[in-house]
Design an enzyme around this catalytic site. Structure first.
Site, PDB file in Angstrom:
ATOM      1  N   GLU A   1      -5.571  -8.238  -1.087  1.00  0.00           N
ATOM      2  CA  GLU A   1      -6.179  -8.078   0.073  1.00  0.00           C
ATOM      3  C   GLU A   1      -7.672  -7.507  -0.141  1.00  0.00           C
ATOM      4  O   GLU A   1      -7.939  -6.965  -0.929  1.00  0.00           O
ATOM      5  CB  GLU A   1      -5.706  -6.785   1.006  1.00  0.00           C
ATOM      6  CG  GLU A   1      -4.234  -7.098   1.517  1.00  0.00           C
ATOM      7  CD  GLU A   1      -3.774  -5.890   2.603  1.00  0.00           C
ATOM      8  OE1 GLU A   1      -4.693  -5.277   3.060  1.00  0.00           O
ATOM      9  OE2 GLU A   1      -2.562  -5.754   2.618  1.00  0.00           O
TER      10      GLU A   1
ATOM     11  N   GLU B   1       1.013  -1.437   0.077  1.00  0.00           N
ATOM     12  CA  GLU B   1       0.122  -0.051  -0.108  1.00  0.00           C
ATOM     13  C   GLU B   1       0.776   1.012  -0.084  1.00  0.00           C
ATOM     14  O   GLU B   1       1.019   1.957   0.964  1.00  0.00           O
ATOM     15  CB  GLU B   1      -0.954  -0.231   1.313  1.00  0.00           C
ATOM     16  CG  GLU B   1      -1.794  -1.075   1.319  1.00  0.00           C
ATOM     17  CD  GLU B   1      -3.055  -1.106   2.150  1.00  0.00           C
ATOM     18  OE1 GLU B   1      -4.212  -1.477   2.158  1.00  0.00           O
ATOM     19  OE2 GLU B   1      -2.789  -0.389   3.444  1.00  0.00           O
TER      20      GLU B   1
HETATM   21  C1  BG6 Z   1      -4.334  -3.009   4.943  1.00  0.00           C
HETATM   22  C2  BG6 Z   1      -2.974  -3.219   5.362  1.00  0.00           C
HETATM   23  O1  BG6 Z   1      -4.140  -1.443   5.002  1.00  0.00           O
HETATM   24  O2  BG6 Z   1      -5.532  -3.187   5.508  1.00  0.00           O
HETATM   25  C3  BG6 Z   1      -3.147  -4.349   6.252  1.00  0.00           C
HETATM   26  O3  BG6 Z   1      -2.048  -3.728   4.227  1.00  0.00           O
HETATM   27  C4  BG6 Z   1      -4.180  -4.236   7.209  1.00  0.00           C
HETATM   28  O4  BG6 Z   1      -2.121  -4.425   7.044  1.00  0.00           O
HETATM   29  C5  BG6 Z   1      -5.664  -4.173   6.518  1.00  0.00           C
HETATM   30  O5  BG6 Z   1      -4.278  -5.358   8.276  1.00  0.00           O
HETATM   31  C6  BG6 Z   1      -6.721  -4.102   7.316  1.00  0.00           C
HETATM   32  O6  BG6 Z   1      -6.807  -3.183   8.250  1.00  0.00           O
HETATM   33  P1  BG6 Z   1      -7.161  -3.270   9.596  1.00  0.00           P
HETATM   34  O7  BG6 Z   1      -6.851  -1.917  10.184  1.00  0.00           O
HETATM   35  O8  BG6 Z   1      -8.438  -3.770   9.778  1.00  0.00           O
HETATM   36  O9  BG6 Z   1      -6.158  -4.169  10.182  1.00  0.00           O
END
Ligand code: BG6
Length: 480
Positions: free
Chosen positions: A378, A185
């Protein structure tokens, strides 16, 4: 003209899940690992100011709880965890390397053999189950020594240290890993600069200038990594990684449409450079307006131009919404980006707005813009799970979220002709939330017995979604 647009998920589609070292490994000083940025980021109310680089926390203290120190102890459980991923039929597993495990201080001349061996063992374990590792070189992770001594990515020297890291890992793992992402990211640097780039600000300094200079260093480092990678193994595939999601205009007022375009450009900026190989004109004009003069070296332009990425990877959780009208105020949260509340969408317990069609829209925007294969690395739903006495969770809400997003992906592939290499859901095994530091914000198919305060047996158990996703993979996305 070829007519071979896939009907559904192509053969060899890379189904899997994703993690990051800082959120699952633990063992934060084991095996000679040095301290990383994430190790000094506490849970609780101080987390956000630290993530933003506004509150200086360069050491751990006794008043705070630091969730990365143990996390889910993947450091000691990786065999058991990868076996469970193998049981689900994973084709790929996205994980990140902890830079400070390999170069404890970041500027060491020799790598730490124990750290290198740890990842060798992980990759061997993956390959044993036919799982292709997908490796993020840095995921919210800088050795603290480099933050303290040179201010992390605000210094050009970081490019050399990153290059050194890349030489070592590409040579070491060239026969085990084919897919690499240079920075997780990368656009997060603008929103959470400490976690994105190890930046801590001094009072009164021009934060925008510091951030864009650091961004330039990461972009150069990414291009250098791509160059080194292709030299060491021409089969390597190198990707950039964007926290993606289109920003919708609140109304059809042209001012709202314009604002949404500007918001999207803030994020596209990084990928425009990594994929097209040059700074876009809108960015040059923005620098002029902000009086930002980037320090560049003679070689930079050519380097960026000649070393663009092979594919575009991204995270997608929720779409975004903006308005030019200051009276439209109702906000909600979403992956570090505050956004307006969209009356057409429901949101997760953490306020992230659920929008499967938004994934198809985002995929099409990225594919139209770059014309390179995509990889969704993701996606998922952070939710509170209530396990029964055996650790089993009936997580129908998670299944529903994923089913709808996978259906949207399928439409993007088979109706729109988007090229997609794979899909790794976020936090396939429960892990620490990056944004909140909580354990109770869970994404996994595998439940881990641990709570926000660090209590729990760390026992792993299969949720309902575990069996559901296994079937999805088995049928290559036919049975959802
Ligand atoms: C992304 C990241 O921003 O979102 C992860 O690459 C992160 O590291 C994921 O865990 C989800 O966000 P959160 O705050 O729910 O963990």
């Amino acid at each position: 003209m070829s007519n071979d647009i896939a009907k559904g998920f192509p053969k060899g589609f890379l189904w899997g899940g994703a993690t990051a070292a800082n959120q699952c490994e633990g063992g934060y000083l084991e095996g000679n690992k040095g301290l990383s940025t994430v190790d000094v980021v506490p849970a609780g109310k101080d987390r956000f100011p630290v993530l933003k680089g506004e509150m200086k926390m360069l050491e751990c203290d006794s008043e705070h709880f630091y969730p990365s120190h143990e996390a889910i102890d993947f450091y000691h459980h990786y065999k058991e965890d990868i076996a469970l991923l193998g049981e689900m039929g994973f084709k790929t597993f996205r994980l990140s390397l902890s830079w400070a495990r390999i170069f404890p201080n970041g500027d060491d001349t020799e790598p730490n053999e124990e750290g290198l061996k740890f990842y060798d063992d992980i990759f061997d374990e993956c390959l044993k189950y036919g799982i292709e590792p997908l490796v993020t070189i840095t995921h919210f992770d800088v050795p603290m020594h480099l933050v303290k001594t040179i201010g992390s990515w605000r210094s050009r020297k970081m490019v050399d240290y990153y290059e050194r890291l890349c030489e070592v890992i590409f040579n070491r793992y060239k026969d085990k890993v084919k897919y690499w992402l240079t920075f997780n990211e990368i656009n997060m640097l603008l929103h959470l600069p400490f976690i994105g780039a190890g930046l801590v600000f001094e009072d009164g300094e021009n934060q925008e200038a510091v951030k864009y200079q650091a961004a330039h260093h990461q972009l150069v480092a990414s291009a250098k990594a791509t160059k080194i990678a292709h030299r060491i193994n021409p089969e390597f595939k190198i990707g950039c990684m964007l926290a993606a999601a289109n920003t919708y205009p609140f109304t059809c007022a042209p001012e709202d449409v314009w604002k949404s375009m500007e918001k999207d450009r803030e994020n596209y900026f990084f990928i425009d450079v990594q994929s097209r190989g040059e700074y876009p004109n809108y960015a040059k004009k923005m620098f002029e307006r902000l009086n930002i003069k980037l320090a560049m070296e003679d070689e930079d332009e050519e380097l960026l131009k000649n070393n663009t990425v092979d594919f575009i990877s991204f995270s997608y959780y929720a779409s975004r919404l903006t308005s030019a009208d200051p009276n439209v105020k109702a906000e909600t949260s979403g992956n570090a980006f505050k956004t307006l509340r969209n009356p057409h969408l429901k949101a997760s317990e953490w306020g992230w707005q659920i929008d499967p069609l938004g994934l198809r829209i985002t995929m099409n925007s990225l594919y139209d813009r770059y014309q390179k294969p995509l990889f969704i690395v993701e996606n998922g739903l952070g939710a509170v799970d209530i396990p029964d006495e055996n650790g089993y969770v009936e997580d129908d809400y998670r299944i529903e979220y994923l089913r709808k997003h996978i259906k949207a992906m399928k439409d993007a592939i088979s109706i729109d002709g988007v090229e997609l290499w794979g899909y790794t859901t976020w936090g396939c095994i429960d892990l620490v939330s990056a944004g909140t530091g909580e354990m109770k914000k869970r994404y996994g198919f595998i439940y881990v017995d641990k709570d926000n305060e660090g209590n729990g047996t760390l026992k792993r158990s299969r949720k309902k979604s575990f069996y559901w996703y296994k079937k999805v993979i088995e049928t290559n996305g036919e049975v959802l």
